[in-house]
Design a protein around this motif. Sequence first.
Motif, PDB file in Angstrom:
ATOM      1  N   PRO A 514      -6.156   7.226 -16.263  1.00 45.92           N
ATOM      2  CA  PRO A 514      -6.045   7.881 -14.942  1.00 45.92           C
ATOM      3  C   PRO A 514      -6.298   6.954 -13.762  1.00 45.92           C
ATOM      4  CG  PRO A 514      -7.210   9.320 -16.465  1.00 45.92           C
ATOM      5  CD  PRO A 514      -7.014   8.017 -17.181  1.00 45.92           C
ATOM      6  N   TRP A 515      -7.319   6.094 -13.835  1.00 50.22           N
ATOM      7  CA  TRP A 515      -7.660   5.253 -12.688  1.00 50.22           C
ATOM      8  C   TRP A 515      -6.669   4.109 -12.494  1.00 50.22           C
ATOM      9  CZ3 TRP A 515     -11.057   6.647 -16.509  1.00 50.22           C
ATOM     10  CH2 TRP A 515     -11.201   5.761 -17.577  1.00 50.22           C
ATOM     11  N   GLN A 516      -5.751   3.937 -13.417  1.00 46.03           N
ATOM     12  CA  GLN A 516      -4.740   2.915 -13.195  1.00 46.03           C
ATOM     13  C   GLN A 516      -3.698   3.377 -12.182  1.00 46.03           C
ATOM     14  OE1 GLN A 516      -3.908   2.171 -17.367  1.00 46.03           O
ATOM     15  NE2 GLN A 516      -5.273   0.420 -17.375  1.00 46.03           N
ATOM     16  N   ASN A 517      -3.735   4.649 -11.797  1.00 44.19           N
ATOM     17  CA  ASN A 517      -2.950   5.121 -10.661  1.00 44.19           C
ATOM     18  C   ASN A 517      -3.598   4.744  -9.332  1.00 44.19           C
ATOM     19  OD1 ASN A 517      -0.554   6.365 -11.605  1.00 44.19           O
ATOM     20  ND2 ASN A 517      -1.750   8.081 -12.379  1.00 44.19           N
ATOM     21  N   LEU A 518      -4.766   4.106  -9.370  1.00 45.95           N
ATOM     22  CA  LEU A 518      -5.388   3.620  -8.138  1.00 45.95           C
ATOM     23  C   LEU A 518      -4.633   2.420  -7.572  1.00 45.95           C
ATOM     24  CD1 LEU A 518      -9.171   3.974  -9.002  1.00 45.95           C
ATOM     25  CD2 LEU A 518      -7.789   5.410  -7.504  1.00 45.95           C
ATOM     26  N   ARG A 519      -3.537   2.078  -8.210  1.00 45.33           N
ATOM     27  CA  ARG A 519      -2.599   1.140  -7.596  1.00 45.33           C
ATOM     28  C   ARG A 519      -2.232   1.626  -6.197  1.00 45.33           C
ATOM     29  NH1 ARG A 519       3.350  -0.274 -10.187  1.00 45.33           N
ATOM     30  NH2 ARG A 519       4.199  -1.397  -8.382  1.00 45.33           N
ATOM     31  N   PHE A 520      -2.219   2.939  -5.991  1.00 46.94           N
ATOM     32  CA  PHE A 520      -1.961   3.512  -4.661  1.00 46.94           C
ATOM     33  C   PHE A 520      -2.946   2.954  -3.639  1.00 46.94           C
ATOM     34  CE2 PHE A 520      -3.071   6.770  -1.497  1.00 46.94           C
ATOM     35  CZ  PHE A 520      -1.831   6.986  -0.904  1.00 46.94           C
ATOM     36  N   TRP A 521      -4.206   2.815  -4.049  1.00 48.10           N
ATOM     37  CA  TRP A 521      -5.248   2.299  -3.142  1.00 48.10           C
ATOM     38  C   TRP A 521      -4.995   0.828  -2.826  1.00 48.10           C
ATOM     39  CZ3 TRP A 521     -11.204   2.488  -4.432  1.00 48.10           C
ATOM     40  CH2 TRP A 521     -11.925   2.436  -3.242  1.00 48.10           C
ATOM     41  N   LYS A 522      -4.571   0.077  -3.827  1.00 44.75           N
ATOM     42  CA  LYS A 522      -4.259  -1.333  -3.610  1.00 44.75           C
ATOM     43  C   LYS A 522      -3.073  -1.463  -2.652  1.00 44.75           C
ATOM     44  CE  LYS A 522      -4.433  -5.811  -4.691  1.00 44.75           C
ATOM     45  NZ  LYS A 522      -4.215  -6.238  -6.083  1.00 44.75           N
ATOM     46  N   GLU A 523      -2.054  -0.619  -2.844  1.00 48.90           N
ATOM     47  CA  GLU A 523      -0.896  -0.648  -1.954  1.00 48.90           C
ATOM     48  C   GLU A 523      -1.305  -0.295  -0.527  1.00 48.90           C
ATOM     49  OE1 GLU A 523       1.981  -1.578  -2.972  1.00 48.90           O
ATOM     50  OE2 GLU A 523       2.233  -1.112  -5.089  1.00 48.90           O
ATOM     51  N   ARG A 524      -2.153   0.716  -0.388  1.00 53.75           N
ATOM     52  CA  ARG A 524      -2.619   1.103   0.946  1.00 53.75           C
ATOM     53  C   ARG A 524      -3.363  -0.042   1.617  1.00 53.75           C
ATOM     54  NH1 ARG A 524      -5.886   0.648   4.364  1.00 53.75           N
ATOM     55  NH2 ARG A 524      -6.986   2.217   5.581  1.00 53.75           N
ATOM     56  N   THR A 525      -4.139  -0.809   0.838  1.00 55.93           N
ATOM     57  CA  THR A 525      -4.907  -1.934   1.373  1.00 55.93           C
ATOM     58  C   THR A 525      -3.986  -3.040   1.890  1.00 55.93           C
ATOM     59  OG1 THR A 525      -6.695  -1.437  -0.164  1.00 55.93           O
ATOM     60  CG2 THR A 525      -6.677  -3.634   0.817  1.00 55.93           C
ATOM     61  N   LEU A 526      -2.934  -3.342   1.141  1.00 50.74           N
ATOM     62  CA  LEU A 526      -1.990  -4.375   1.561  1.00 50.74           C
ATOM     63  C   LEU A 526      -1.247  -3.979   2.832  1.00 50.74           C
ATOM     64  CD1 LEU A 526      -0.489  -5.384  -1.918  1.00 50.74           C
ATOM     65  CD2 LEU A 526      -2.101  -6.695  -0.524  1.00 50.74           C
ATOM     66  N   LEU A 527      -1.107  -2.665   3.030  1.00 54.19           N
ATOM     67  CA  LEU A 527      -0.387  -2.176   4.209  1.00 54.19           C
ATOM     68  C   LEU A 527      -1.301  -1.942   5.412  1.00 54.19           C
ATOM     69  CD1 LEU A 527       1.917   0.372   2.360  1.00 54.19           C
ATOM     70  CD2 LEU A 527       2.657  -1.734   3.484  1.00 54.19           C
ATOM     71  N   ASP A 528      -2.569  -2.218   5.262  1.00 56.10           N
ATOM     72  CA  ASP A 528      -3.550  -1.941   6.329  1.00 56.10           C
ATOM     73  C   ASP A 528      -3.148  -2.540   7.681  1.00 56.10           C
ATOM     74  OD1 ASP A 528      -6.184  -0.683   6.842  1.00 56.10           O
ATOM     75  OD2 ASP A 528      -6.748  -2.718   7.411  1.00 56.10           O
ATOM     76  N   PRO A 529      -2.591  -3.770   7.737  1.00 54.72           N
ATOM     77  CA  PRO A 529      -2.233  -4.346   9.052  1.00 54.72           C
ATOM     78  C   PRO A 529      -1.149  -3.590   9.801  1.00 54.72           C
ATOM     79  CG  PRO A 529      -2.389  -6.058   7.371  1.00 54.72           C
ATOM     80  CD  PRO A 529      -2.417  -4.739   6.659  1.00 54.72           C
TER      81      PRO A 529
END
Length: 708
Positions: A514-529
């Motif tokens: 389940p927590w491997q869907n936390l890729r969403f969080w990584k994507e959100r972090t890269l888009l922070d700027p």
Amino acid sequence: MSSIGASQRIFQLKFDPLSGNSEWVVIEEIEAPEEKQEPLLATTSYLDMLNDSRRNRAYREAINKTITRPCHVLDIGAGTGLLSMMAARAMGLQESTTSCSSKAKVSACESYLPMFKLMRKVLRANGLEKKIHVINKRSDELKVGEDISSRADVLVSEILDSELLGEGLIPTLQHAHDNLLVENPQTVPYRATTYGQLVESPNLWKLHDLFNNEAKILDGVYLAPKGVDSILHIKQQQFSMHCDAMKDEIKLLSEPFRVFDFEFWKRPESHEETEVHIEATNDGTIHAIVSWWLLQLDEEGTIFYCTGPKWISQSSSSSESKLLFPGTGDWCDHWKQCVWFLPEQGLPVCKNQSIDLAATHTETSVSYKVKIPSKKKDTDLCDWSSSDNQIFLPPERIAVYGDRRWRLSMLNAIKNSLQQKVAPMCMVVDDSLFLPVAVANLYKSSHVIALFPGLRQKGAHHLQAIASANSYTVDHIEVPQTRKQQLTLQDTHQRRIDLLLGEPFYYGTENMLPWQNLRFWKERTLLDPILSENAMTIPRKGMLRACAMFLPDLWRSRCCLHDIEGFDHAVVNSTLGACGDLPANEEAPFLPFSIWQCGETKRLSNIVSIMDFDFSKPISPCSGTAQVKFEESGICHGFVLWIDWLLDSSTEISTGPDERYWKQAVKLLKEPIAVGKQATGHGGYHSTELEASFDPSSGDLSIKHAFS
């Protein structure tokens, strides 16, 4: 005899769940049994298969009955070498210090290097390393005179999947009969027969008919609208499922019927067709065909193994069915039943009505076509073209997209997040097909960028094909042509993102934790700027939740191995990721399972929230603790963990054990533990503390527990 040094490099494909990237890594695999090993094969079915005592006993009885003289035995797909050792023992090779006859020999081929090396350890532990000739090759690479000294008199094998043919049974047998076996060899197994049964089940129907499910919802979003509904569907194949878990919602519409026979003792055909005439036993709608196989292991037909559902022997009125299927064994996960879905809403039938079933098998699969003789229209295979733009989704994802409650939750979250926006810039970072259409449908002035990291241009073609049905123009949603690791404002037309969305769902990762869907969080972090100052995310938060459970069937199928039909297998436990009776420094791995399909289960504790993943901030290490209190007395086999998604301030979607369409993570204990409510006074532990931590650099989650 082929040999490999004490240390050898193994190349393994490693997947980074937070980036979606894969790379080949080198693992120095040490053969010494005292060295601690990572459970390289923990997610395979080997452990479950070796814990299947009914299977092991049937093979042992059939091998002892078949191999009654010194001969050359070939074991294809040898695994841990269990069948090879059984064959060696049947010829007396296990007891003799020298070969009892020059004709008595066993050759075992195993192509997968980690399993091949594990087999060598098992043979060594049982004193048979020098009695069995092992070859690290595929069977179709073997040559007589080079890899094996002569053609084999007996073939023993277990290269069967739930559908029977999916592991290459037919081409393997063809090559073996042409090149590796004597004329008229003996084989274990001797024969396999596939069976089927017509069933009605609305819940099975929901797993494939998105068009008709959407037509009933009427929310304005159509992922499979009329005219282009064939662009999004499941594959034309049989899907393996634990059908016993659905027995209360399945209506049987026929007796079991025989479909194909596959003879191991002679060369099989690559392609065959047959027609089966069936009489309906009930009124109803045929939604699916449930299929299984019966394995006859000996020539005389006295030793059998059946993968059929338990309802066959419990509910069938046919004396033949009760004779052929006298009952089933313990729950196991390596062989399930299979389900073939009929197109659209199924086929209505009346009791005693005649039905013709046309079945076809290729080298690797079986397919069906159903028709009623007196009617013109067949329930033919769907008119699904071979277009490269088709999208095949797993049945569970089709069911999610057709679920009224799930869709309403998503639509409400979008409305709540964009209620103050006039012309919002939105970005869908995962492979959701629903969210881009939902935003474009709700907000005609919005601009949506869908990244589709796994679907790519197939996703773009789908959005174009369904645009008119969803009342948006093709320039309303944009799919980038090239994939970039880091997006800039140039990629968003100098506009900052107001709403970042994900289900989260990533194409091709259905069997992940389940927590491997936390890729969403990584994507959100890269888009922070490039996020706006007040940017919103859907979901806003992920919540790691857990409960303690009684899981006797899953535990039995994953527990440590010791003696299997007289052969020591303890050496494989670390590599296969076993639970129970483990050394102090070893833990069972996390395993992805749909709990509702895990046989007998019972929740023993309250559901606790251990920690939150806050998507309003960049990804960071997380940790948390929770006190699990036992509400029921019983035996605790482990913990089940999952992530519930908070879409907005009040809308939550659960992916827990009570939900059908998601997998949870299971952490089995080293040993089952008696637990109970403190007030009952029945003894056992009353609570436990769970402590979890998440490492964003690797995507790994660790968990500790302390019973009290």
